[in-house]
Each structure stands twice: as structure tokens, then as C-alpha cells.
Design an enzyme around this catalytic site. Structure first.
Site, PDB file in Angstrom:
ATOM      1  N   TYR A 147       0.864  -1.178   0.000  1.00 57.95           N
ATOM      2  CA  TYR A 147       0.000   0.000   0.000  1.00 57.95           C
ATOM      3  C   TYR A 147       0.896   1.222   0.000  1.00 57.95           C
ATOM      4  O   TYR A 147       1.856   1.293   0.781  1.00 57.95           O
ATOM      5  CB  TYR A 147      -0.898  -0.001   1.235  1.00 57.95           C
ATOM      6  CG  TYR A 147      -1.781   1.218   1.364  1.00 57.95           C
ATOM      7  CD1 TYR A 147      -2.792   1.483   0.435  1.00 57.95           C
ATOM      8  CD2 TYR A 147      -1.612   2.108   2.419  1.00 57.95           C
ATOM      9  CE1 TYR A 147      -3.606   2.603   0.560  1.00 57.95           C
ATOM     10  CE2 TYR A 147      -2.436   3.228   2.560  1.00 57.95           C
ATOM     11  CZ  TYR A 147      -3.423   3.473   1.623  1.00 57.95           C
ATOM     12  OH  TYR A 147      -4.225   4.581   1.745  1.00 57.95           O
ATOM     13  N   ASP A 199       9.321   2.817   0.182  1.00 59.75           N
ATOM     14  CA  ASP A 199       8.244   3.457   0.928  1.00 59.75           C
ATOM     15  C   ASP A 199       8.380   3.001   2.381  1.00 59.75           C
ATOM     16  O   ASP A 199       7.933   1.913   2.748  1.00 59.75           O
ATOM     17  CB  ASP A 199       6.892   3.062   0.327  1.00 59.75           C
ATOM     18  CG  ASP A 199       5.738   3.741   1.045  1.00 59.75           C
ATOM     19  OD1 ASP A 199       5.988   4.410   2.065  1.00 59.75           O
ATOM     20  OD2 ASP A 199       4.590   3.597   0.577  1.00 59.75           O
ATOM     21  N   LYS A 227       4.815   7.637   9.426  1.00 57.94           N
ATOM     22  CA  LYS A 227       4.493   7.150  10.761  1.00 57.94           C
ATOM     23  C   LYS A 227       5.817   6.951  11.502  1.00 57.94           C
ATOM     24  O   LYS A 227       6.724   6.335  10.979  1.00 57.94           O
ATOM     25  CB  LYS A 227       3.734   5.836  10.672  1.00 57.94           C
ATOM     26  CG  LYS A 227       2.550   5.920   9.725  1.00 57.94           C
ATOM     27  CD  LYS A 227       1.790   4.628   9.622  1.00 57.94           C
ATOM     28  CE  LYS A 227       0.732   4.755   8.553  1.00 57.94           C
ATOM     29  NZ  LYS A 227      -0.389   3.881   8.672  1.00 57.94           N
TER      30      LYS A 227
HETATM   31  C1  PLP Z   1       3.626   1.978   3.316  1.00 55.75           C
HETATM   32  C2  PLP Z   1       2.645   3.109   3.308  1.00 55.75           C
HETATM   33  N1  PLP Z   1       2.782   4.091   2.401  1.00 55.75           N
HETATM   34  C3  PLP Z   1       1.944   5.145   2.376  1.00 55.75           C
HETATM   35  C4  PLP Z   1       0.900   5.247   3.259  1.00 55.75           C
HETATM   36  C5  PLP Z   1      -0.002   6.436   3.225  1.00 55.75           C
HETATM   37  O1  PLP Z   1       0.264   7.261   4.343  1.00 55.75           O
HETATM   38  P1  PLP Z   1      -0.850   8.279   4.874  1.00 55.75           P
HETATM   39  O2  PLP Z   1      -1.945   7.457   5.473  1.00 55.75           O
HETATM   40  O3  PLP Z   1      -0.119   9.101   5.906  1.00 55.75           O
HETATM   41  O4  PLP Z   1      -1.291   9.097   3.714  1.00 55.75           O
HETATM   42  C6  PLP Z   1       0.708   4.240   4.211  1.00 55.75           C
HETATM   43  C7  PLP Z   1      -0.401   4.312   5.181  1.00 55.75           C
HETATM   44  O5  PLP Z   1      -0.720   3.382   5.875  1.00 55.75           O
HETATM   45  C8  PLP Z   1       1.602   3.141   4.239  1.00 55.75           C
HETATM   46  O6  PLP Z   1       1.464   2.147   5.120  1.00 55.75           O
END
Ligand code: PLP
Length: 463
Positions: free
Chosen positions: A163, A268, A296
Site C-alpha cells: 500500500y 516506501d 508514521k
Molecule cells: C507503506 C505506506 N505508504 C503510504 C501510506 C499512506 O500514508 P498516509 O496514510 O499518511 O497518507 C501508508 C499508510 O498506511 C503506508 O502504510
């Protein structure tokens, strides 16, 4: 209601009804003005919080209390950001002091922003320059467009089961139905499947979707179309399909193939950044990407994210050849939180200690499940993991989709929730152990888990 051995003698909804009356009333009220009664879909009934999500009143350290006064050991951690637990005093003070001393938003740079950037650069191996954003999705959107601008290519390679946020360019093939995504073709590709309606179908042409942990698929694809690829984007360890770790050599292969074909490698690290070691997954696995996204964990629970990378690539922004903008980027709350969080995370021995706490929990769950005769495995990296109810190993989304027992996970979640242990009700999320969880939290969790596994070792009531 439970019997003398702690086994529930009634259905989940009935058993929590008497203890969550205020949550139920708030949920009804919230549902009139907030779609789904909550601010993000991951908090709604559809995403497992049935019959309604508990409404929270406050958190301190590793514990949360709901509006009915029920206490939880918190492994949800806000879905990841509460890496230092709730209301860490150093971060809380830094933010409140900064806001009362400076303000919140200048539309111009300031010194605390530089402090925060320097600390991130010092911590993460692949980051020589960094820009702050407000969410992980924004950071990923920036990284993907920057990669396209830098390489002057269009194609982005991503993997099923990962994701990368909700932006149109990457909101694809997170958990696709294999009937829609189809079997792999000769290049190892699956049909891209938008993760929801409203995403322009023509963007499918800008993507290649592969199975993860499949060296043959990425090698074939790069041999054939590597000259078209702007970027390969990957979670360096997958935490959006429960937890799946890279097989030995796989990240190294992604690194060498992207370098060989002039494509960028994007890690990511929205979840993995600062999670189980300070330099994130890239430090842990020893593979350095061209671009990294963080969120996070970066701000100790405050809303902030970042995109960073080599001076060469980030130079596109420095030279004004790529415009990265955002009114709230690097606001005072965000930068105070980042700066203070980076200081707390620099404490010697912190990660070693917390990985040991997390590993003890993971080992305890593994042992208890085995003793109860339940086929289960725990996959993860100390401070973040998931319990898979599966007799088979899980290497990617297709395995997870076939082998992971969702009904069993739901029962496990319900039994733990009833016993005051909180994590996300979907098996494709994870358990987060903060850097302030203690052995006492683990002890309490394992007592609850022993009772829960005892219940799970019997057929569901009514079966
Ligand atoms: C690996 C990863 N990338 C991007 C995102 C998107 O982040 P946000 O919810 O702060 O937009 C998430 C959210 O869970 C994530 O787990």
C-alpha cells in the site's frame, strides 16, 4: 459474559454491549455527520470495527482508555505513528513550547525546520536531502512524480499486497481479487486493479504490477522493459499485508536491477522508518534506495511525513526544475515534533531494548498458539509483526489471500479486544509495539492470549 475459565458464553456484540454503551451512542451520533462515523475508512465497520468502533477518550504511554472507561494495552498505536507511545513528555513539551514561542505557520523557512531536516539526514542512510510533507500519501506522490521527472520515463513498477497511500498514481492492486488481477503473464505481470472506484482506468498503462519476493518476475520485466521504467516502488518489508519480510537477496536484486537500467528505487518507509531501528528498513537490510518516503514514526504521533533521497535526485527540487509545494509543509508543529522525536530515538540501547520486548511478545504468542494446537506463525521485526493463522508460509499477497484464515483472525481479535488488548481487527494490518511498551504490558497481553487461544482451540459457539 465469560465462564469460570474466561471463555465467552455469548456473542461478541452482546458481550461488549454492556461495556461500550457510550461508544455505541457516540457512533450513532457521529454517523449522522461523518461518513461511516469515523475520519478514515480504516476505522469503520467495513474495515472490521464491528459492530461499531470504540471511541477513545485518552492515551498515556502504551495504554488507551475508551469513553466507557475500558483500558487497553495499545498495539494499534494510531496505525503506527505513536512510536513513542501516547503523549511522550519530551515531544509534547517541544511542540507546545514551539507553538507558544514561534507560532505555527510562516510560509517561509525557519531554523527549527533546518534542525529537523539535519536530524533526519543524520539518521537515514539513503537521505542526503529531505522535504517535509503532511502525510505519507503526499510523500509518495512527490517521490513518484520526482522519479518520473528525473528519469524522463513514465512506467512505475509496484507490487501486489503493498500500500502506498490513496493518490491515483499508486492506489492500485493493494489487495486485488485474483479473479480480476489474473494469473501472471509471460513477464510475470498481473493486471493492475484500481483499489477503488474513481481512479482513472487509463493510469493502468503507467503501471506494472508484479508479485513480490519473486526474483524471476522482476528480472524478466527489467530485461524486457527496464529502459522504460522510471521507478520501482516497494515497501522494504511489507506491513500492509500483515507482515511479510523480503527473502534473502531480494532487495539487493531490486537495487542492482534498477541501477543497471537507469531506474530509481523508491523505498516506501512510511511504516518501517524509525520502526525497528533508527535508520529504518534500509539500515536493517543494508540496501540504500534512491528515494525514501517516511511518515508514521517520524513525528512521534504528530502529522508529518517526508520525502528524501540523494543530492543528485533531490537536486531537481534544489535547482527549481521540479516544484514541490504545500502550504502546511514543514509547519512548526511538524518540525518541533520531528526534531524532538529524533532526539528521543537517538538514546543508546533504545531499539535493542524494545526489539527484545517485542520479540518476547512474538515468541510468547507463537508458543501459546502451538500449545493450543492452532496453526499460526508470527512474522515481523521486533516492534512490528502480525500473527498469521496459516499452516503455510506467506511470501506475498497471493499466498496471504489463499492461506490466511480470516475467520480465525476475527475470533482472535474479538477475544483479545474483550480482554483489553487493542490492535486492528483485520489480519492484513499489524501489531505495533511502541518504544515505551514494557515487560508488564507483554505479561498482561500473554495472559489474555492464553485465554484467547484456549477459546480458539474449540469450535466457534453455534458451530
Ligand atoms: C507503506 C505506506 N505508504 C503510504 C501510506 C499512506 O500514508 P498516509 O496514510 O499518511 O497518507 C501508508 C499508510 O498506511 C503506508 O502504510
Amino acid at each position: 459474559m465469560t465462564d469460570e475459565k474466561g471463555r465467552r458464553t455469548m456473542g461478541f456484540a452482546e458481550s461488549i454491549a454492556g461495556r461500550t454503551e457510550r461508544s455505541r451512542a457516540l457512533f450513532e451520533r457521529a454517523s449522522r455527520t461523518i461518513p461511516g462515523g469515523a475520519g478514515s475508512s480504516a476505522r469503520t465497520v467495513k474495515f472490521g470495527w464491528a459492530p461499531y468502533p470504540p471511541f477513545m477518550s485518552r492515551g498515556t504511554g502504551s495504554r488507551l482508555w475508551d469513553v466507557d472507561g475500558n483500558e487497553y494495552v495499545d498495539y494499534l498505536l494510531g496505525l503506527g505513528p505513536m512510536i513513542l507511545g501516547h503523549r511522550h513528555p519530551v515531544v509534547t513539551r517541544a511542540v507546545t513550547d514551539a507553538v507558544s514561542e514561534y507560532g505555527t505557520c510562516f510560509g517561509l523557512p525557519y531554523e527549527l525546520e533546518v534542525d529537523a531536516a539535519e536530524k533526519v539526514v543524520a539518521a537515514v542512510p539513503g537521505i542526503e536531502m529531505v522535504r517535509f510533507t503532511n502525510s505519507g500519501s503526499e510523500a509518495v506522490g512527490t517521490a513518484v512524480r520526482l522519479a518520473r521527472a528525473y528519469t524522463r520515463r513514465r512506467l512505475v513498477v509496484r507490487f501486489e499486497g503493498h500500500y502506498h497511500g490513496w493518490q491515483d498514481t499508486v492506489y492500485w492492486s493493494n489487495h486485488p481479487d485474483p479473479a480480476e488481477a489474473g494469473p501472471a503473464d509471460q513477464l510475470g505481470q498481473h493486471r493492475p486493479v484500481a483499489a477503488g472506484p474513481g481512479v482513472p482506468a487509463e493510469l493502468a498503462e503507467t503501471l506494472v504490477v508484479l508479485s513480490w519476493n519473486d526474483p524471476e518476475a522482476i528480472s524478466k520485466l527489467m530485461a524486457e522493459r527496464g529502459h522504460e521504467v522510471a521507478a520501482v516502488i516497494t515497501e522494504a518489508a511489507v506491513f500492509n499485508t500483515g507482515c511479510i519480510l523480503p527473502e534473502p537477496g531480494y532487495l539487493e536484486l531490486l537495487r542492482s536491477l534498477t541501477a543497471e537500467h537507469g531506474a530509481l528505487l523508491i523505498f516506501d518507509e512510511v511504516i518501517t522508518g524509525f520502526r525497528f531501528c533508527r535508520g529504518g528498513a534500509q539500515e536493517w537490510f543494508g540496501v540504500t534506495p534512491d528515494l525514501t518516503t517516511l511518515a508514521k514514526g517520524l513525528g512521534g504521533g504528530y502529522p508529518v511525513a517526508a520525502v528524501g533521497g540523494s543530492t543528485e535526485v533531490m537536486g531537481m527540487i534544489a535547482q527549481g526544475r521540479y516544484s514541490h509545494s504545500g502550504t502546511y509543509n514543514a509547519n512548526v508543529v511538524a518540525c518541533a515534533a520531528v526534531s524532538a522525536t529524533m532526539d528521543v530515538l537517538a538514546e543508546p540501547g533504545l531499539y535493542e531494548r524494545q526489539r527484545a520486548v517485542g520479540n518476547r511478545l512474538a515468541a510468547g504468542l507463537r508458543t501459546l498458539a502451538a500449545e493450543a494446537g492452532i496453526p499460526a506463525s508470527v512474522d515481523g521485526l521486533g516492534t512490528v509483526f502480525q500473527l498469521w493463522f496459516s499452516a503455510e508460509p506467506i511470501r506475498n499477497w497471493r499466498d496471504a489471500q489463499r492461506f490466511a484464515d480470516e475467520a480465525m483472525f476475527t475470533r482472535w481479535w474479538q477475544e483479545m479486544f474483550t480482554r483489553g488488548v487493542l490492535f486492528h481487527p483485520l489480519q492484513f494490518e499489524n501489531l505495533f509495539v511502541s518504544l515505551v511498551h514494557s515487560d508488564a504490558d507483554v505479561d498482561r497481553t500473554l495472559v489474555a492470549a492464553a485465554e484467547a487461544f484456549d477459546v480458539l482451540s474449540r469450535p466457534p459457539s453455534g458451530a
